[in-house]
Design a protein around this motif. Structure first.
Motif, PDB file in Angstrom:
ATOM      1  N   LYS A  28      61.991 -15.879 -72.936  1.00 21.79           N
ATOM      2  CA  LYS A  28      62.464 -17.210 -72.334  1.00 21.79           C
ATOM      3  C   LYS A  28      63.563 -17.166 -71.362  1.00 21.79           C
ATOM      4  N   VAL A  29      64.638 -16.390 -71.809  1.00 19.74           N
ATOM      5  CA  VAL A  29      65.746 -16.159 -70.911  1.00 19.74           C
ATOM      6  C   VAL A  29      65.381 -15.480 -69.489  1.00 19.74           C
ATOM      7  N   ALA A  30      64.676 -14.389 -69.591  1.00 23.74           N
ATOM      8  CA  ALA A  30      64.144 -13.660 -68.670  1.00 23.74           C
ATOM      9  C   ALA A  30      62.962 -14.276 -67.731  1.00 23.74           C
ATOM     10  N   ASN A  31      62.632 -15.433 -68.226  1.00 27.66           N
ATOM     11  CA  ASN A  31      61.574 -16.214 -67.521  1.00 27.66           C
ATOM     12  C   ASN A  31      60.221 -15.550 -67.527  1.00 27.66           C
ATOM     13  N   VAL A  32      59.839 -14.652 -68.372  1.00 23.51           N
ATOM     14  CA  VAL A  32      58.599 -13.864 -68.495  1.00 23.51           C
ATOM     15  C   VAL A  32      57.358 -14.741 -68.783  1.00 23.51           C
ATOM     16  N   THR A  33      56.309 -14.710 -67.797  1.00 23.59           N
ATOM     17  CA  THR A  33      55.095 -15.294 -68.225  1.00 23.59           C
ATOM     18  C   THR A  33      54.246 -14.592 -68.711  1.00 23.59           C
ATOM     19  N   GLY A  34      53.176 -15.166 -68.876  1.00 22.32           N
ATOM     20  CA  GLY A  34      52.061 -14.203 -69.201  1.00 22.32           C
ATOM     21  C   GLY A  34      51.416 -12.973 -68.354  1.00 22.32           C
ATOM     22  N   LEU A  35      50.839 -12.187 -69.075  1.00 18.22           N
ATOM     23  CA  LEU A  35      50.304 -11.113 -68.256  1.00 18.22           C
ATOM     24  C   LEU A  35      49.770 -11.501 -66.941  1.00 18.22           C
ATOM     25  N   SER A  36      48.759 -12.435 -66.991  1.00 18.33           N
ATOM     26  CA  SER A  36      47.976 -12.721 -65.898  1.00 18.33           C
ATOM     27  C   SER A  36      48.403 -14.359 -65.450  1.00 18.33           C
ATOM     28  N   SER A  37      48.663 -14.407 -64.286  1.00 17.94           N
ATOM     29  CA  SER A  37      49.498 -15.758 -63.720  1.00 17.94           C
ATOM     30  C   SER A  37      48.340 -16.526 -63.005  1.00 17.94           C
ATOM     31  N   GLY A  38      46.774 -16.269 -63.298  1.00 17.79           N
ATOM     32  CA  GLY A  38      45.894 -17.008 -62.927  1.00 17.79           C
ATOM     33  C   GLY A  38      45.433 -16.539 -61.530  1.00 17.79           C
ATOM     34  N   ASN A  39      44.790 -17.632 -60.763  1.00 18.51           N
ATOM     35  CA  ASN A  39      44.501 -17.245 -59.155  1.00 18.51           C
ATOM     36  C   ASN A  39      45.659 -17.632 -58.484  1.00 18.51           C
ATOM     37  N   ALA A  40      45.798 -16.777 -57.409  1.00 17.74           N
ATOM     38  CA  ALA A  40      46.877 -17.167 -56.360  1.00 17.74           C
ATOM     39  C   ALA A  40      46.478 -16.508 -55.198  1.00 17.74           C
ATOM     40  N   TYR A  41      47.141 -17.124 -54.072  1.00 22.61           N
ATOM     41  CA  TYR A  41      46.941 -16.549 -52.724  1.00 22.61           C
ATOM     42  C   TYR A  41      48.592 -16.397 -52.262  1.00 22.61           C
ATOM     43  N   LYS A  42      48.333 -15.348 -51.121  1.00 22.22           N
ATOM     44  CA  LYS A  42      49.782 -15.011 -50.753  1.00 22.22           C
ATOM     45  C   LYS A  42      50.177 -15.664 -49.367  1.00 22.22           C
ATOM     46  N   LEU A  43      51.420 -16.046 -49.250  1.00 23.76           N
ATOM     47  CA  LEU A  43      52.063 -16.446 -48.045  1.00 23.76           C
ATOM     48  C   LEU A  43      53.032 -15.535 -47.509  1.00 23.76           C
ATOM     49  N   GLN A  44      53.403 -15.528 -46.200  1.00 28.39           N
ATOM     50  CA  GLN A  44      54.520 -14.710 -46.077  1.00 28.39           C
ATOM     51  C   GLN A  44      55.566 -15.392 -44.840  1.00 28.39           C
ATOM     52  N   ALA A  45      56.681 -15.137 -45.071  1.00 29.77           N
ATOM     53  CA  ALA A  45      57.660 -15.777 -44.282  1.00 29.77           C
ATOM     54  C   ALA A  45      58.800 -14.700 -43.776  1.00 29.77           C
ATOM     55  N   TYR A  46      59.261 -14.714 -42.565  1.00 30.59           N
ATOM     56  CA  TYR A  46      60.429 -14.103 -41.945  1.00 30.59           C
ATOM     57  C   TYR A  46      61.521 -14.669 -42.178  1.00 30.59           C
ATOM     58  N   PHE A  47      62.707 -14.040 -42.919  1.00 24.56           N
ATOM     59  CA  PHE A  47      63.980 -14.889 -42.825  1.00 24.56           C
ATOM     60  C   PHE A  47      64.962 -13.798 -42.052  1.00 24.56           C
ATOM     61  N   ASP A  48      66.150 -14.133 -41.522  1.00 24.55           N
ATOM     62  CA  ASP A  48      67.231 -13.530 -41.036  1.00 24.55           C
ATOM     63  C   ASP A  48      68.131 -12.786 -42.211  1.00 24.55           C
ATOM     64  N   ASN A  49      68.344 -13.553 -43.166  1.00 24.07           N
ATOM     65  CA  ASN A  49      69.036 -13.018 -44.239  1.00 24.07           C
ATOM     66  C   ASN A  49      68.400 -13.752 -45.789  1.00 24.07           C
ATOM     67  N   ILE A  50      68.194 -12.719 -46.499  1.00 26.27           N
ATOM     68  CA  ILE A  50      67.641 -13.070 -47.710  1.00 26.27           C
ATOM     69  C   ILE A  50      68.637 -13.285 -48.905  1.00 26.27           C
ATOM     70  N   GLY A  51      69.729 -13.109 -48.544  1.00 24.62           N
ATOM     71  CA  GLY A  51      70.830 -13.200 -49.606  1.00 24.62           C
ATOM     72  C   GLY A  51      70.679 -12.073 -50.735  1.00 24.62           C
ATOM     73  N   SER A  52      70.622 -12.716 -51.938  1.00 29.47           N
ATOM     74  CA  SER A  52      70.402 -12.115 -53.037  1.00 29.47           C
ATOM     75  C   SER A  52      69.006 -12.415 -53.749  1.00 29.47           C
ATOM     76  N   LEU A  53      67.983 -12.978 -52.977  1.00 28.13           N
ATOM     77  CA  LEU A  53      66.908 -13.161 -53.483  1.00 28.13           C
ATOM     78  C   LEU A  53      66.135 -11.834 -53.919  1.00 28.13           C
ATOM     79  N   LYS A  54      65.232 -12.016 -55.128  1.00 32.23           N
ATOM     80  CA  LYS A  54      64.604 -10.961 -55.781  1.00 32.23           C
ATOM     81  C   LYS A  54      63.343 -11.308 -55.865  1.00 32.23           C
TER      82      LYS A  54
END
Length: 159
Positions: A28-54
């Motif tokens: 729960k603390v690590a925010n781990v979800t199940g093995l399969s997160s269902g169907n998803a699609y990908k989007l992409q974005a450019y950023f000048d600085n992502i800071g500490s995004l992981k």
């Protein structure tokens, strides 16, 4: 003999329940979800600085988690960070006028992507799998902000 055997079983069951409770708490603390997160699609974005995004940071709309950051890469031509977002299909597609910004939970909390849906019009297309979000706002880096304040204070002393 029988009494000690029963006591050992109870102690073993109690220890096993404690270990299971600790594992659940860790997930729960690590925010781990199940093995399969269902169907998803990908989007992409450019950023000048992502800071500490992981990778695995949440993607939220109005505080509701609609996806996760699935990859962070560097564009070799422009040397700009590219963030790939995995959006759950249950939330539908977003207009191409949508924007993304890197936000922070609290003052020094975790960073996440805030997705702001754009307006829908008959001329506006929806973002599909692999499309880019054009309107982005980079992370606010606390060190840069402190540096700007110190620079402006030093600059005002010279006048």
């Amino acid at each position: 003999m029988q009494q000690t055997r029963k006591l050992e079983l109870w102690v073993g069951a109690f220890v096993l329940a404690g270990v299971i409770a600790i594992l659940i708490m860790v997930f729960k603390v690590a925010n781990v979800t199940g093995l399969s997160s269902g169907n998803a699609y990908k989007l992409q974005a450019y950023f000048d600085n992502i800071g500490s995004l992981k990778v695995r940071s949440p993607v939220k709309i109005g505080g509701v988690v609609v996806g996760r950051v699935s990859a962070i890469d560097l564009d070799k031509d422009s040397f700009t960070p590219v963030v790939t977002l995995s959006i759950d299909e249950q939330y539908g597609q977003f207009p191409e006028t949508s924007s993304a910004e890197i936000l922070t939970s609290g003052l020094i909390g975790e960073q996440y992507i805030g997705l702001i849906p754009g307006f829908v019009d008959e001329d506006i297309e929806m973002l599909g799998n692999g499309d880019f979000i054009e309107d982005t706002k980079s992370a606010l880096v606390l060190e840069d902000l402190i540096g700007q304040v110190l620079y402006s204070v030093n600059g005002s002393d010279e006048e």
